[in-house]
Design an enzyme around this catalytic site. Structure first.
Site, mmCIF file in Angstrom:
data_model
loop_
_atom_site.group_PDB
_atom_site.id
_atom_site.type_symbol
_atom_site.label_atom_id
_atom_site.label_comp_id
_atom_site.label_asym_id
_atom_site.label_seq_id
_atom_site.Cartn_x
_atom_site.Cartn_y
_atom_site.Cartn_z
ATOM 1 N N ALA A 14 0.814 -1.227 0.000
ATOM 2 C CA ALA A 14 0.000 0.000 0.000
ATOM 3 C C ALA A 14 0.843 1.270 0.000
ATOM 4 O O ALA A 14 0.414 2.324 -0.470
ATOM 5 C CB ALA A 14 -0.930 -0.021 1.213
ATOM 6 N N GLN A 94 0.278 -6.498 -3.504
ATOM 7 C CA GLN A 94 -0.739 -6.776 -2.470
ATOM 8 C C GLN A 94 -1.883 -5.774 -2.601
ATOM 9 O O GLN A 94 -2.868 -5.862 -1.879
ATOM 10 C CB GLN A 94 -0.122 -6.672 -1.076
ATOM 11 C CG GLN A 94 1.025 -7.660 -0.842
ATOM 12 C CD GLN A 94 1.753 -7.377 0.459
ATOM 13 O OE1 GLN A 94 1.367 -7.847 1.536
ATOM 14 N NE2 GLN A 94 2.813 -6.581 0.361
ATOM 15 N N HIS A 114 -3.625 -10.291 -3.679
ATOM 16 C CA HIS A 114 -4.762 -10.036 -2.767
ATOM 17 C C HIS A 114 -6.007 -9.660 -3.537
ATOM 18 O O HIS A 114 -6.934 -9.049 -2.995
ATOM 19 C CB HIS A 114 -4.388 -8.945 -1.743
ATOM 20 C CG HIS A 114 -3.415 -9.453 -0.709
ATOM 21 N ND1 HIS A 114 -2.799 -8.653 0.224
ATOM 22 C CD2 HIS A 114 -2.931 -10.699 -0.479
ATOM 23 C CE1 HIS A 114 -2.005 -9.382 0.973
ATOM 24 N NE2 HIS A 114 -2.047 -10.625 0.560
ATOM 25 N N CYS A 122 -20.940 -12.966 -6.350
ATOM 26 C CA CYS A 122 -21.950 -13.520 -5.435
ATOM 27 C C CYS A 122 -21.378 -14.774 -4.778
ATOM 28 O O CYS A 122 -20.849 -15.665 -5.456
ATOM 29 C CB CYS A 122 -23.213 -13.881 -6.211
ATOM 30 S SG CYS A 122 -24.430 -14.743 -5.189
ATOM 31 N N SER A 189 4.733 -3.267 4.749
ATOM 32 C CA SER A 189 5.234 -3.574 6.106
ATOM 33 C C SER A 189 5.691 -5.027 6.170
ATOM 34 O O SER A 189 6.262 -5.464 7.160
ATOM 35 C CB SER A 189 4.120 -3.323 7.129
ATOM 36 O OG SER A 189 2.986 -4.130 6.823
ATOM 37 N N ASN A 213 11.094 1.168 2.217
ATOM 38 C CA ASN A 213 9.972 1.343 3.126
ATOM 39 C C ASN A 213 10.353 2.297 4.254
ATOM 40 O O ASN A 213 11.454 2.183 4.807
ATOM 41 C CB ASN A 213 9.531 -0.009 3.709
ATOM 42 C CG ASN A 213 8.091 0.033 4.179
ATOM 43 O OD1 ASN A 213 7.172 0.243 3.394
ATOM 44 N ND2 ASN A 213 7.897 -0.137 5.483
HETATM 45 N N1 APR Z 1 7.479 6.175 1.342
HETATM 46 C C1 APR Z 1 8.020 5.155 2.063
HETATM 47 N N2 APR Z 1 7.267 4.285 2.794
HETATM 48 C C2 APR Z 1 5.932 4.474 2.801
HETATM 49 C C3 APR Z 1 5.308 5.535 2.096
HETATM 50 C C4 APR Z 1 6.138 6.395 1.334
HETATM 51 N N3 APR Z 1 5.633 7.410 0.616
HETATM 52 N N4 APR Z 1 3.946 5.457 2.333
HETATM 53 C C5 APR Z 1 3.753 4.405 3.158
HETATM 54 N N5 APR Z 1 4.934 3.807 3.433
HETATM 55 C C6 APR Z 1 5.134 2.597 4.222
HETATM 56 C C7 APR Z 1 4.492 2.609 5.588
HETATM 57 O O1 APR Z 1 5.376 3.149 6.553
HETATM 58 C C8 APR Z 1 4.221 1.125 5.830
HETATM 59 O O2 APR Z 1 5.296 0.507 6.529
HETATM 60 O O3 APR Z 1 4.461 1.563 3.521
HETATM 61 C C9 APR Z 1 4.114 0.526 4.438
HETATM 62 C C10 APR Z 1 2.711 0.028 4.110
HETATM 63 O O4 APR Z 1 2.443 -1.070 4.937
HETATM 64 P P1 APR Z 1 0.934 -1.542 5.148
HETATM 65 O O5 APR Z 1 0.094 -0.352 5.406
HETATM 66 O O6 APR Z 1 0.966 -2.637 6.173
HETATM 67 O O7 APR Z 1 0.487 -2.115 3.742
HETATM 68 P P2 APR Z 1 0.781 -3.548 3.144
HETATM 69 O O8 APR Z 1 2.126 -4.039 3.558
HETATM 70 O O9 APR Z 1 0.506 -3.451 1.704
HETATM 71 O O10 APR Z 1 -0.349 -4.447 3.843
HETATM 72 C C11 APR Z 1 -0.415 -5.796 3.447
HETATM 73 O O11 APR Z 1 -2.439 -6.077 4.737
HETATM 74 O O12 APR Z 1 -4.363 -5.008 5.364
HETATM 75 C C12 APR Z 1 -3.865 -6.010 4.556
HETATM 76 O O13 APR Z 1 -4.691 -6.871 2.549
HETATM 77 C C13 APR Z 1 -4.123 -5.714 3.111
HETATM 78 O O14 APR Z 1 -2.672 -5.964 1.205
HETATM 79 C C14 APR Z 1 -2.752 -5.466 2.523
HETATM 80 C C15 APR Z 1 -1.853 -6.250 3.460
#
Ligand code: APR
Length: 245
Positions: A14, A94, A114, A122, A189, A213
């Site tokens: 994300a 993801q 994902h 449905c 993450s 990250n």
């Molecule tokens: N630059 C650097 N890091 C960033 C930035 C940015 N501009 N924006 C966000 N981040 C980092 C955040 O600090 C965080 O550690 O991106 C990471 C996103 O981690 P999550 O929010 O946990 O997203 P993700 O790893 O994709 O989650 C995995 O969890 O909720 C479920 O299904 C959902 O696919 C998702 C899965």
């Protein structure tokens, strides 16, 4: 970072879409960080058991659809550049926002482990429709839109907590992890399995791992390099180095 890589796999989360205005989940302003109970709406057992959870989910979707459509950002475009250089063997994402495809990444290279928000199915008869059509019904006042064919429960084709991943999609992702020489783990993450474990698969089969990250991840110890710089500038810089080599 060594730059003579020829088979790069991107694993995105994300965080690659936050510059496009799409919130992440666990970052400082993430959806789960700011509203921990929201996770129930994407937990399979809660979604199936509780009509109010389903209604809350569809209201959350309606809100997302009413905001301006997000546009790909410099990080998504950097992966298109990497693909055009012939060094990218795939993107395992993801994310369910389709911003990689919108940026111009070849759909055949994007593996949505994902699932996707683009379609909704449905749970009884399997009928598949565009999520936008379902959201339009919510906007018109339906609290919980049901299948127009059989009256069954509708659920977007995204992987909820408690769902199984699509075996074909994840099988391709594992194969790519085993054949790449570099994994770029971008904006994740890396705390949700089995997707995060692709980093270990890649390293155990000889690849290097670069984590891009802002915050620590459980896979940092496997990484050849960790980049804490904002993704929007870090990824284009890394891709420029890879492409120039
Ligand atoms: N630059 C650097 N890091 C960033 C930035 C940015 N501009 N924006 C966000 N981040 C980092 C955040 O600090 C965080 O550690 O991106 C990471 C996103 O981690 P999550 O929010 O946990 O997203 P993700 O790893 O994709 O989650 C995995 O969890 O909720 C479920 O299904 C959902 O696919 C998702 C899965």
């Amino acid at each position: 970072m060594r730059t003579t890589y020829r088979r790069v796999l991107a694993v995105t989360g994300a965080g690659i879409s936050t510059d496009s205005g799409v919130p992440d989940f666990r970052g400082p302003q993430g959806i789960w960080t700011t509203n921990p109970t929201a996770v129930r709406s994407v937990t399979r057992k809660d979604f199936l058991a509780d009509r109010q959870v389903r209604c809350d989910f569809w209201q959350m979707c309606r809100g997302a659809y009413e905001r301006a459509l997000p546009a790909p950002n410099s990080a998504h475009h950097a992966l298109v550049d990497l693909e055009q250089s012939g060094r990218l063997i795939g993107i395992v994402t993801q994310n369910v926002d389709r911003l990689h495809q919108d940026a111009g990444s070849s759909p055949a290279l994007v593996h949505e482990v994902h699932g996707t928000m683009a379609t909704t199915s449905c749970l009884r008869c399997g009928l598949r429709v565009a999520t936008a059509e379902v959201v339009a019904r919510v906007r018109d006042g339906e609290a919980e839109p049901l299948c127009l064919f059989c009256g069954g429960t509708l659920k977007p084709d995204t992987v909820f907590f408690g769902d199984h991943l699509d075996r074909d999609v994840f099988g391709r992702a594992v194969a790519l992890a085993a054949m790449c020489d570099l994994v770029l783990a971008v904006g994740s993450s890396l705390c949700v399995e089995p997707a995060a474990g692709l980093c270990r698969t890649a390293v155990e089969t000889g690849a290097d791992l670069v984590v891009v990250n802002a915050e620590e991840t459980p896979y940092d110890d496997f990484a050849t390099e960790i980049v804490r710089e904002p993704i929007g500038t870090a990824l284009p810089r890394l891709v420029a180095e890879l492409v120039a080599a």
